[in-house]
Scaffold this motif. Structure first.
Motif, PDB file in Angstrom:
ATOM      1  N   UNK A  61       0.935  -1.059   0.042  1.00 12.60           N
ATOM      2  CA  UNK A  61      -0.052  -0.024  -0.051  1.00 12.60           C
ATOM      3  C   UNK A  61       0.721   1.164   0.011  1.00 12.60           C
ATOM      4  N   UNK A  62       0.441   2.195  -0.930  1.00 10.46           N
ATOM      5  CA  UNK A  62       1.482   3.298  -0.892  1.00 10.46           C
ATOM      6  C   UNK A  62       0.516   4.620  -0.814  1.00 10.46           C
ATOM      7  N   UNK A  63       1.098   5.660  -0.187  1.00  7.35           N
ATOM      8  CA  UNK A  63       0.305   6.861  -0.050  1.00  7.35           C
ATOM      9  C   UNK A  63       1.093   7.768  -0.853  1.00  7.35           C
ATOM     10  N   UNK A  73      -5.103   9.058  -5.410  1.00 12.12           N
ATOM     11  CA  UNK A  73      -5.863   8.485  -4.243  1.00 12.12           C
ATOM     12  C   UNK A  73      -6.098   9.779  -3.543  1.00 12.12           C
ATOM     13  N   UNK A  74      -6.965   9.686  -2.626  1.00  9.41           N
ATOM     14  CA  UNK A  74      -7.303  10.907  -1.759  1.00  9.41           C
ATOM     15  C   UNK A  74      -6.345  10.953  -0.611  1.00  9.41           C
ATOM     16  N   UNK A  75      -6.368  12.262  -0.172  1.00  5.71           N
ATOM     17  CA  UNK A  75      -5.320  12.387   0.914  1.00  5.71           C
ATOM     18  C   UNK A  75      -5.539  11.496   2.127  1.00  5.71           C
ATOM     19  N   UNK A  76      -4.408  10.859   2.535  1.00 10.40           N
ATOM     20  CA  UNK A  76      -4.527   9.863   3.789  1.00 10.40           C
ATOM     21  C   UNK A  76      -4.862   8.464   3.356  1.00 10.40           C
ATOM     22  N   UNK A  77      -5.340   8.208   2.160  1.00 13.34           N
ATOM     23  CA  UNK A  77      -6.048   6.923   1.609  1.00 13.34           C
ATOM     24  C   UNK A  77      -4.892   6.190   0.880  1.00 13.34           C
ATOM     25  N   UNK A  78      -4.894   5.063   1.307  1.00 14.83           N
ATOM     26  CA  UNK A  78      -3.843   3.786   0.568  1.00 14.83           C
ATOM     27  C   UNK A  78      -4.315   3.631  -0.666  1.00 14.83           C
ATOM     28  N   UNK A  79      -3.338   3.354  -1.593  1.00 16.30           N
ATOM     29  CA  UNK A  79      -3.509   2.741  -2.800  1.00 16.30           C
ATOM     30  C   UNK A  79      -2.785   1.400  -2.844  1.00 16.30           C
ATOM     31  N   UNK A  80      -3.778   0.263  -3.257  1.00 13.91           N
ATOM     32  CA  UNK A  80      -3.108  -0.912  -3.173  1.00 13.91           C
ATOM     33  C   UNK A  80      -2.262  -1.309  -4.470  1.00 13.91           C
ATOM     34  N   UNK A  95      -2.407  -1.830  -9.858  1.00 15.04           N
ATOM     35  CA  UNK A  95      -3.446  -1.086  -8.846  1.00 15.04           C
ATOM     36  C   UNK A  95      -4.727  -1.569  -8.942  1.00 15.04           C
ATOM     37  N   UNK A  96      -5.682  -1.641  -7.845  1.00 15.88           N
ATOM     38  CA  UNK A  96      -6.836  -2.240  -7.948  1.00 15.88           C
ATOM     39  C   UNK A  96      -7.874  -1.660  -8.953  1.00 15.88           C
ATOM     40  N   UNK A  97      -7.530  -0.119  -9.460  1.00 16.61           N
ATOM     41  CA  UNK A  97      -8.305   0.612 -10.195  1.00 16.61           C
ATOM     42  C   UNK A  97      -7.937   0.140 -11.774  1.00 16.61           C
ATOM     43  N   UNK A  98      -7.079  -0.821 -11.965  1.00 13.58           N
ATOM     44  CA  UNK A  98      -6.764  -1.153 -13.337  1.00 13.58           C
ATOM     45  C   UNK A  98      -5.583  -0.372 -13.903  1.00 13.58           C
TER      46      UNK A  98
END
Length: 169
Positions: A61-63, A73-80, A95-98
């Protein structure tokens, strides 16, 4: 519909005068470290947390920093990201969003260590940009192209520093 932006940037690993000259093995060690400590290599990443390592796959997970990477990704939200390593030349970050980011190290035309090249390719999805909004798409493409150049150059610079200070042999 989601807007897709595809782009890539290639830079020389060992431009004229660069010291030390990096080998493919050293660059690969750097890319392996980048999977686990992305924030050391890419300025727009604030933090990276690995949650699973299994063979050639790593879940992390990256921020992203809000001022530069908010569209990821939104501030403070992790991107898998599911990361796959293809030693010694390629790392894929799915990434999960493709979206998909690939880091590739390859020989240049001369086929020598001095001619190694690093390419980052990006297949990015932007749900907030309307399909057909050519101005917004071109602005985002330009911004992402600059970020791609920065990512390649900062990764090479960091690997060189790590070789110099002994973190990479």
């Amino acid at each position: 519909m989601v807007t897709r932006i595809n782009l890539a940037y290639t830079g020389p690993v060992n431009p004229p005068g660069a010291k030390p000259v990096l080998s493919l093995q050293q660059v690969w060690q750097g890319l392996e470290r980048k999977v686990r400590y992305a924030q050391e290599f890419v300025p727009v990443i604030e933090s990276c947390k690995v949650t699973r390592e299994e063979g050639v796959e790593v879940d992390r997970y990256v921020i992203f920093k809000p001022q530069d990477g908010a569209e990821h990704g939104k501030e403070g939200e992790s991107v898998h990201e599911l990361v796959r390593l293809y030693e010694p030349c390629k790392v894929d970050f799915a990434r999960d969003d493709g979206s998909l980011v690939c880091n590739i190290v390859a020989d240049g035309p001369a086929g020598t260590t001095e001619d190694l090249q690093m390419t980052y390719s990006f297949e990015l999805k932007f749900p907030d940009i309307k399909e057909g909004d050519t101005k917004a798409i071109e602005e985002m493409r330009k911004k992402q192209q600059g970020m791609a150049k920065t990512a390649v150059e900062s990764s090479i610079k960091t690997i060189r520093e790590m070789v110099t200070d002994g973190r990479i042999k």
